[in-house]
Design an enzyme around this catalytic site. Structure first.
Site, short mmCIF file in Angstrom:
data_model
loop_
_atom_site.label_atom_id
_atom_site.label_comp_id
_atom_site.label_asym_id
_atom_site.label_seq_id
_atom_site.Cartn_x
_atom_site.Cartn_y
_atom_site.Cartn_z
N SER A 157 0.80 -1.30 0.01
CA SER A 157 -0.01 -0.08 0.10
C SER A 157 0.80 1.28 0.07
O SER A 157 1.74 1.24 0.87
CB SER A 157 -1.20 0.21 1.36
OG SER A 157 -1.85 -0.85 1.18
N HIS A 175 -3.89 0.38 -4.07
CA HIS A 175 -3.31 -0.57 -5.12
C HIS A 175 -3.39 -0.41 -6.58
O HIS A 175 -4.60 -0.49 -6.92
CB HIS A 175 -3.63 -1.88 -4.50
CG HIS A 175 -3.21 -2.17 -3.12
ND1 HIS A 175 -2.12 -3.30 -2.95
CD2 HIS A 175 -3.52 -1.85 -1.76
CE1 HIS A 175 -1.94 -3.18 -1.56
NE2 HIS A 175 -2.74 -2.34 -0.87
N HIS A 226 -5.43 -9.50 -1.91
CA HIS A 226 -5.47 -10.00 -0.45
C HIS A 226 -6.43 -10.93 -0.25
O HIS A 226 -7.50 -11.01 -1.01
CB HIS A 226 -5.49 -8.92 0.46
CG HIS A 226 -4.51 -7.68 0.36
ND1 HIS A 226 -4.79 -6.97 -0.59
CD2 HIS A 226 -3.29 -7.56 1.03
CE1 HIS A 226 -3.67 -6.12 -0.31
NE2 HIS A 226 -2.82 -6.62 0.55
N TYR A 242 -8.52 -11.04 2.05
CA TYR A 242 -9.53 -10.43 2.66
C TYR A 242 -10.37 -9.80 1.51
O TYR A 242 -11.51 -9.58 1.52
CB TYR A 242 -9.45 -9.08 3.42
CG TYR A 242 -8.50 -8.35 3.18
CD1 TYR A 242 -8.82 -7.19 2.39
CD2 TYR A 242 -7.26 -8.05 3.55
CE1 TYR A 242 -8.24 -6.32 1.72
CE2 TYR A 242 -6.35 -6.94 3.13
CZ TYR A 242 -6.97 -6.04 2.24
OH TYR A 242 -6.08 -5.20 1.67
N GLU A 243 -9.94 -9.80 0.20
CA GLU A 243 -10.59 -9.52 -1.03
C GLU A 243 -11.54 -10.83 -1.51
O GLU A 243 -12.36 -10.73 -2.41
CB GLU A 243 -9.82 -8.88 -2.10
CG GLU A 243 -9.37 -7.70 -1.54
CD GLU A 243 -8.33 -7.20 -2.59
OE1 GLU A 243 -8.43 -6.61 -3.75
OE2 GLU A 243 -7.13 -7.36 -2.14
N ALA A 247 3.06 -2.51 3.78
CA ALA A 247 2.55 -1.65 5.11
C ALA A 247 2.34 -2.49 6.19
O ALA A 247 1.47 -3.27 6.00
CB ALA A 247 1.51 -0.66 4.57
N MET A 270 -1.21 -7.70 6.54
CA MET A 270 -2.02 -8.41 5.84
C MET A 270 -1.59 -9.08 4.72
O MET A 270 -2.56 -9.64 3.69
CB MET A 270 -3.41 -7.73 5.79
CG MET A 270 -4.27 -7.21 7.01
SD MET A 270 -5.55 -6.07 6.56
CE MET A 270 -5.57 -5.08 8.15
N SER A 271 -0.35 -9.32 4.59
CA SER A 271 0.18 -9.92 3.34
C SER A 271 1.48 -10.40 3.35
O SER A 271 1.97 -10.82 4.60
CB SER A 271 0.12 -8.69 2.30
OG SER A 271 1.33 -7.76 2.65
N ASN A 310 1.73 3.12 11.27
CA ASN A 310 0.76 3.22 12.58
C ASN A 310 1.55 2.34 13.63
O ASN A 310 2.10 1.39 13.36
CB ASN A 310 -0.59 2.69 12.21
CG ASN A 310 -0.64 1.43 11.75
OD1 ASN A 310 -0.64 1.23 10.75
ND2 ASN A 310 -1.24 0.72 12.81
N HIS A 356 -7.19 3.10 7.13
CA HIS A 356 -6.58 2.92 6.05
C HIS A 356 -5.97 4.44 5.41
O HIS A 356 -5.07 4.38 4.67
CB HIS A 356 -7.72 2.32 4.93
CG HIS A 356 -7.01 1.84 3.92
ND1 HIS A 356 -5.94 1.02 3.63
CD2 HIS A 356 -7.32 2.34 2.60
CE1 HIS A 356 -5.58 0.74 2.49
NE2 HIS A 356 -6.34 1.54 1.71
#
Ligand code: HPA
Length: 295
Positions: free
Chosen positions: A50, A83, A105, A107-108, A135, A233-234, A257, A269
């Site tokens: 990201s 992205h 990802h 989550y998609e 990220a 998440m990746s 963060n 996000h």
């Protein structure tokens, strides 16, 4: 041998069908790359997280080839803000390179097998070295947004693994080891590049979760106790397919963060994208020194 009924794998494609789709994607990408001879046999692939689109500017201005993911068979389009979803091929001071700008990802709604289909298609072109970026939230309380972390290892808590289903023997063995997955020689090179460019480089363990929700305070505390320094998440699924295929891997996390249990407010996000931009400059500086030395 007939493939087993995969009742436990209802989420799409695996085995011979997955292999066929990867091969078709490889062929489509290869056909486009070989139209620009210096790009025909890529040696390096860089996956962008990201807000890290600026890494594309490390490619030499000419030649460049842009291939939207939608033009590559069986590659799911990346849908998340930040992205872009395109393959950009070029050279880094002469090294033929493919940049995957944007990733899909789980989550998609994609299995890890599908989420790594494109990377495997590119590996099959003969790529030797895989540079992964993401990220991430900082679990280590000393980490600040904008920091760059060199991944020393990972913990895959995503609940999935891209190697589930029948093994794709042309890539690698059924049970690949993941000890020392992050290449020590490449990491030493990255530390030297950081020193030369005066970019401060953290080193730590990345934990992959499925997302898409960010962590609760109790989860952040748990992840820190488990030995994590950053959470995202990746990436771990990509490391797994790259190591399965015995390629050299290096990974960088951009801390966007804080992810400590006493953080004032959780991540969002927009903040992730914004801090990604800020820290991305540092990472681009570091990679600008590091990548040409991979020749
Ligand atoms: N948690 C999970 N994924 C992330 C985070 C986070 O805090 N920041 C960026 N990606």
């Amino acid at each position: 041998m007939a493939e087993p009924a995969l009742g436990a794998l209802p989420d799409g494609v695996h085995g011979a069908e997955l292999d066929r789709r990867i091969a078709e994607a490889t062929e489509a990408i290869g056909a486009r790359l070989s139209a620009e001879p210096p790009l025909g046999a890529p040696r390096l692939v860089i996956v962008l997280g990201s807000g890290l689109g600026g890494v594309v500017e490390l490619l030499d201005p000419e030649p460049r080839l842009r291939l939207p993911y939608g033009d590559i068979p069986y590659v799911p389009a990346a849908s998340v803000a930040g992205h872009a979803g395109e393959l950009v091929a070029g050279t880094v001071r002469g090294i033929p390179t493919v940049v995957l700008s944007g990733r899909v990802h789980s989550y998609e709604g994609h299995s890890h097998r599908e989420a790594t289909l494109l990377l495997r298609a590119v590996l099959a072109l003969g790529v030797e070295t895989v540079v992964l970026t993401n990220a991430a939230g900082g679990l280590d309380p000393d980490y600040d947004p904008g920091d760059v972390m060199l991944m020393t290892d990972h913990i895959n808590l995503s609940g999935d693994n891209p190697l589930t289903g029948p093994n794709l023997d042309r890539f690698g063995v059924r049970f690949p080891p993941l000890t020392d997955a992050y290449d020590s020689g490449l990491r030493a090179g990255a530390l030297e590049a950081a020193a030369r460019t005066r970019v401060s480089l953290r080193q730590g363990v990345y934990i992959m979760l499925a997302g898409p929700s960010y962590e609760t305070r109790a989860e952040m505390r748990m992840l820190r106790l488990l030995g994590g320094d950053a959470v995202g998440m990746s990436t771990a699924h990509e490391v797994i397919v790259a190591r399965h295929a015995d390629r050299r891997v290096i990974g960088f996390s951009l801390i966007t963060n804080k992810a400590t249990e006493d953080v004032a407010a959780g991540a969002n996000h927009e903040e992730v994208i914004e801090m990604g931009r800020l820290g991305a400059e540092r990472l681009v500086t570091l990679l600008g020194d590091f990548l040409p030395r991979l020749a």
